[in-house]
Write a protein that holds these residues in place. Structure first.
Motif, mmCIF file in Angstrom:
data_model
loop_
_atom_site.group_PDB
_atom_site.id
_atom_site.type_symbol
_atom_site.label_atom_id
_atom_site.label_comp_id
_atom_site.label_asym_id
_atom_site.label_seq_id
_atom_site.Cartn_x
_atom_site.Cartn_y
_atom_site.Cartn_z
ATOM 1 N N THR A 181 24.024 -21.088 25.784
ATOM 2 C CA THR A 181 25.447 -20.799 26.011
ATOM 3 C C THR A 181 26.099 -20.114 24.808
ATOM 4 N N TYR A 201 14.071 -24.875 25.933
ATOM 5 C CA TYR A 201 15.508 -25.179 25.800
ATOM 6 C C TYR A 201 16.334 -23.899 25.899
ATOM 7 N N ASN A 202 15.879 -22.853 25.243
ATOM 8 C CA ASN A 202 16.594 -21.578 25.262
ATOM 9 C C ASN A 202 16.619 -20.971 26.656
ATOM 10 N N LYS A 259 16.710 -22.717 29.399
ATOM 11 C CA LYS A 259 17.346 -23.702 30.283
ATOM 12 C C LYS A 259 16.347 -24.475 31.137
ATOM 13 N N GLU A 260 15.076 -24.461 30.728
ATOM 14 C CA GLU A 260 14.073 -25.230 31.459
ATOM 15 C C GLU A 260 14.202 -26.716 31.140
ATOM 16 N N ILE A 261 14.710 -27.025 29.959
ATOM 17 C CA ILE A 261 15.104 -28.389 29.614
ATOM 18 C C ILE A 261 16.511 -28.307 29.037
ATOM 19 N N THR A 262 17.278 -29.350 29.191
ATOM 20 C CA THR A 262 18.673 -29.339 28.719
ATOM 21 C C THR A 262 18.935 -30.353 27.619
ATOM 22 N N ASP A 263 17.953 -31.195 27.364
ATOM 23 C CA ASP A 263 18.096 -32.238 26.347
ATOM 24 C C ASP A 263 17.510 -31.741 25.026
ATOM 25 N N ASP A 292 20.709 -22.444 21.687
ATOM 26 C CA ASP A 292 21.586 -22.822 22.800
ATOM 27 C C ASP A 292 21.835 -21.624 23.717
ATOM 28 N N GLN A 315 19.946 -25.330 16.533
ATOM 29 C CA GLN A 315 20.347 -25.591 17.921
ATOM 30 C C GLN A 315 21.322 -24.536 18.407
#
Length: 555
Positions: A138, A158-159, A161-165, A136, A132
């Motif tokens: 960030t 996720y990488n 930022k298309e999904i945040t969960d 991530d 993760q």
């Protein structure tokens, strides 16, 4: 004979025997025959001496991206599997695994006797945390190999930022010793990927220690060795980890590495007995010494073809190399055969493509099935293309050109030889600039260059290891290259379940990279040239040239 006299004689015999034994033994660290190359190591002193020509830029598995870090991290960490000498996956942190019939789900069972160097158990959550952290968006600095986890379901989303969960990403710890991984598409080389350093676990304590990877005293690791001494610019020392689950099969007590950039100095240290191993991938044997070493030390000298490519890359966003004709002119205006015959001298093979020999294809190897005939060397055509490119850009004279390379005698020789070919064959003066490894990497990553030396070793045995790195925005794409058609071909190859279709797509992508756009200037396919003392065994160099010292020992 009285008891006192008997004891005196026995003591005298013991003393004489001890002296004779000491005289008969070799008190130098290098024991055994060495063909005049230096004194061999003590048979019972399990301390291996090596050299790394540059300090690893990082000891953080999530940020690593080079061969120096690769060698260091393999000693200090262990992934779910590791690769043996043949490149086969063998149990490591995971003692077993199951793969679903559709190839989409992997269930890894972690061994219960694996612990971190501080005694904490290695759990499935440590892998979830590490992966993760890489994905991530960030995480700072951004992990360059985040795309290597893109085979996992929703990892790229996720990488990006298309999904945040993160719970939607296909990485789950179902209990302390079970890791469940779900992929986007069947990926035949995924299991081997889990041996790669980006997939290594990281101890959760790093969350509260921003400088954890810069202080060896705060590094908590799970591999066969701990970093126990680090003198910046001078040496690294690794000591056997007595908490490692497989410690009984680790024979070395310590590995000591000097940090010397000079190949001549490294060779001298080997010949004098200060080093047990010299050469690639972390050091070098000067090219002009190779014929002599090959002749004089046939039992210690080794040349091995590996799946690795030496090349120059163009910054396609910097003038004058934002013009494809100028890039092609520079690539066509050198003689690769002269380079390997007269400069490198290590049995290298001239390269006209990027994917190296030895990588799997459809039925045979990829390079056999798809020839690297993307361009030909032609000095007259090169001059013509240069003139056309300059006219398109409105140049009457070419802007100043600088080639950068990292500190190394062999890289310097190659750079000077090629600069001379450009001068003689193309009429172009090129400045060469030598940079320290860390600075060099930073300049290349930040596109602060025009032409830069580069090398690429396969991370796994599939052409994808060579082509996915040039996708738009990929962490190892240091060229500024962006091409929608190329990106789509790579995506299609990643998602196809037909191996023949995959190979066709990757071959088409390589054609764009080399023939159409000439983003890269391939020079040669590497060989691993090394020297190893006769009583040193167990050093593993796999198909890609990656080296593992963890199972080495001294006879």
């Amino acid at each position: 004979m009285n008891k006192k006299r008997l004891l005196s004689m026995l003591a005298l015999i013991l003393i004489v025997s001890t002296v004779l034994a000491a005289c008969g033994s070799n008190n130098n660290r290098e024991g055994g025959a060495s063909n005049g190359a230096g004194k061999p190591a003590k048979a019972k002193e399990q301390v291996l001496h090596i050299n790394m020509s540059a300090e690893p830029p990082t000891f953080d598995p999530g940020l690593a991206q080079d061969s120096q870090a690769n060698t260091a991290l393999k000693l200090m960490y262990e992934g779910l599997v590791r690769l043996d000498d043949t490149g086969k996956e063998v149990p490591a942190a995971a003692e077993s695994w199951e793969i679903s019939p559709d190839g989409l789900q992997y269930i890894f069972k972690l061994r219960k006797d694996a612990v971190w160097s501080n005694g904490d158990p290695v759990t499935a959550n440590d892998f979830v945390f590490a992966w993760q952290r890489v994905l991530d968006p960030t995480t700072t600095p951004a992990p360059p190999y985040a795309y290597q986890l893109g085979y996992i379901k929703n990892a790229n989303a996720y990488n990006a930022k298309e999904i945040t969960d993160f719970s939607q990403v296909g990485i789950k710890a179902t209990d302390d010793h079970t890791l469940e991984v779900t992929l986007e598409n069947p990926t035949p080389y995924f299991l081997g990927l889990t041996s790669f350093y980006t997939y290594f676990p990281v101890h959760a304590s790093v969350k509260n220690n921003a400088a954890w990877a810069t202080d060896y005293k705060s590094m908590i690791t799970n591999g066969a060795f701990n970093l126990t001494n680090w003198t910046t610019g001078q040496k690294l020392e690794y000591t056997k980890n007595d908490k490692y689950w497989d410690k009984d099969n680790i024979k070395l007590s310590k590995i000591e590495s000097s940090l010397v950039t000079s190949g001549a100095a490294e060779l001298s240290s080997y010949k004098s007995g200060q080093l047990d191993y010299a050469g690639a991938p972390n050091g070098e044997i000067p090219s002009d010494s190779i014929p002599t070493m090959k002749k004089n030390l046939p039992n210690e000298f080794a040349v091995k073809g590996i799946a690795s490519t030496y090349f120059y890359e163009f910054n396609v966003t910097a003038k004058p190399f934002d013009n494809v004709k100028i890039r092609k002119a520079f690539s066509m205006a050198i003689s690769r055969q002269d380079l390997v015959d007269k400069v490198t001298l290590g049995g290298q093979i001239p390269a006209f493509g990027f994917v190296a020999p030895g990588i799997k294809g459809v039925k045979d190897e990829f390079r056999t099935e798809y020839k690297d005939n993307f361009f030909q060397e032609n000095y007259e055509e090169a001059k013509k293309l240069l003139a056309e490119g300059m006219a398109e850009e409105g140049y009457t004279t070419l802007p100043e050109v600088t080639l950068i390379y990292n500190s190394s005698e062999s890289h310097k020789k190659v750079a000077l030889a090629i600069a001379d070919m450009w001068k003689n064959n193309l009429g172009v003066e090129v400045k060469t600039e030598n940079l320290e490894w860390g600075v060099f990497l930073e300049n290349r990553q930040n596109l602060n260059y025009q032409i830069a030396r580069a090398g690429w070793t396969a991370d796994f045995n599939d052409p994808m290891s060579f082509v996915d790195m040039w996708k738009t925005g990929a962490g190892n794409n240091d060229s500024g290259f962006s091409n929608a058609e190329y990106d789509q071909l790579v995506k299609d190859a990643m998602t196809s379940q037909d191996n023949a279709v995959r190979m066709e797509k990757m071959a088409a992508a390589e054609k764009i990279l080399i023939q159409d756009e000439q983003v890269l200037m391939p020079l040669y396919y590497y060989t691993n040239v090394s020297l190893t003392k006769g009583n040193v065994k167990g050093i593993s160099v796999n198909y890609s040239g990656a080296i593992d010292f963890s199972r080495a020992y001294i006879e």
